[in-house]
Write an enzyme that holds these catalytic residues in place. Structure first.
Site, PDB file in Angstrom:
ATOM      1  N   SER A  73      29.183  79.937  15.158  1.00  0.00           N
ATOM      2  CA  SER A  73      28.450  78.733  16.226  1.00  0.00           C
ATOM      3  C   SER A  73      29.912  77.467  15.743  1.00  0.00           C
ATOM      4  O   SER A  73      29.237  77.532  14.098  1.00  0.00           O
ATOM      5  CB  SER A  73      27.222  78.253  16.215  1.00  0.00           C
ATOM      6  N   ASP A  74      30.212  76.999  16.350  1.00  0.00           N
ATOM      7  CA  ASP A  74      30.579  76.073  15.781  1.00  0.00           C
ATOM      8  C   ASP A  74      30.700  75.024  17.064  1.00  0.00           C
ATOM      9  O   ASP A  74      30.593  74.659  18.117  1.00  0.00           O
ATOM     10  CB  ASP A  74      32.102  75.526  15.441  1.00  0.00           C
ATOM     11  N   THR A  75      30.630  73.017  16.206  1.00  0.00           N
ATOM     12  CA  THR A  75      29.624  72.077  17.147  1.00  0.00           C
ATOM     13  C   THR A  75      31.386  70.261  17.159  1.00  0.00           C
ATOM     14  O   THR A  75      31.161  70.562  16.192  1.00  0.00           O
ATOM     15  CB  THR A  75      28.926  71.246  16.749  1.00  0.00           C
TER      16      THR A  75
END
Length: 190
Positions: A73-75
């Protein structure tokens, strides 16, 4: 409830992502690889989180057993079309929070699932509206919570989220950095 017949590996050392995965009630282990969080300048901001999330998953290419499934995941935080990453130090964090103060910004979080056969990525976006923050509030938050591992220099689940976030449009968990509803959807359709 979910059994895809694979060993699930969460490719993140984030305690928030670990906690949210545990909330699904499925067995998993954490395994990480250092991945440079760079992306092409020409990439539209709404595609950056997905690009970085896939990059984190692909770091495991060639190492996955056919019984393993990676979840990465990445934000990113975007304000006025500009991507705000993780702060380098106190001064950088203060500048970021001053920029977010009194305005709406978007948080994009992408989730990638990858096994030895396929890869799939979904991105979610939430709008966050913050009240005006005083320098005293900003300094207190930075000194007490040290938000250097967080995009935009804040965690919605921490003190600053309690006092500053006036409303959101979208998923709270997307702002936390892990849209768990998308993880569940991808796992159910795997």
């Amino acid at each position: 409830m979910i059994d895809i017949g694979k060993k699930i590996i969460l490719a993140s050392k984030s305690p928030r992502r670990k906690e949210l995965m545990e909330g699904l009630g499925i067995a998993f282990e954490q395994r990480t690889k250092e991945t440079e969080e760079s992306f092409p300048d020409s990439l539209p901001s709404e595609e950056v989180a997905g690009y970085l999330s896939e990059k984190k998953a692909k770091a495991f290419l060639g190492e996955l057993e056919n019984s393993e499934l990676i979840i990465s995941s990445d934000t990113i935080v975007v304000i006025d079309g500009q991507i705000i990453g993780k702060p380098k130090d106190d001064e950088d964090a203060k500048k970021m929070l001053q920029k977010l103060s009194g305005k709406m910004h978007q948080v994009y979080t992408a989730v990638t699932l990858m096994d030895d056969i396929k890869i799939q990525t979904l991105t979610d976006m939430t709008k966050v509206y913050m009240k005006e923050l005083s320098d005293v509030e900003i300094d207190h938050y930075i000194n007490q919570y040290r938000p250097f591992d967080k995009a935009g220099a804040y965690g919605i689940q921490e003190w600053i989220g309690f006092i500053a976030v006036e409303k959101i449009e979208g998923s709270y968990f997307t702002v936390m950095g892990f849209p768990i509803h998308l993880v569940y959807k991808l796992l159910n359709n795997w």
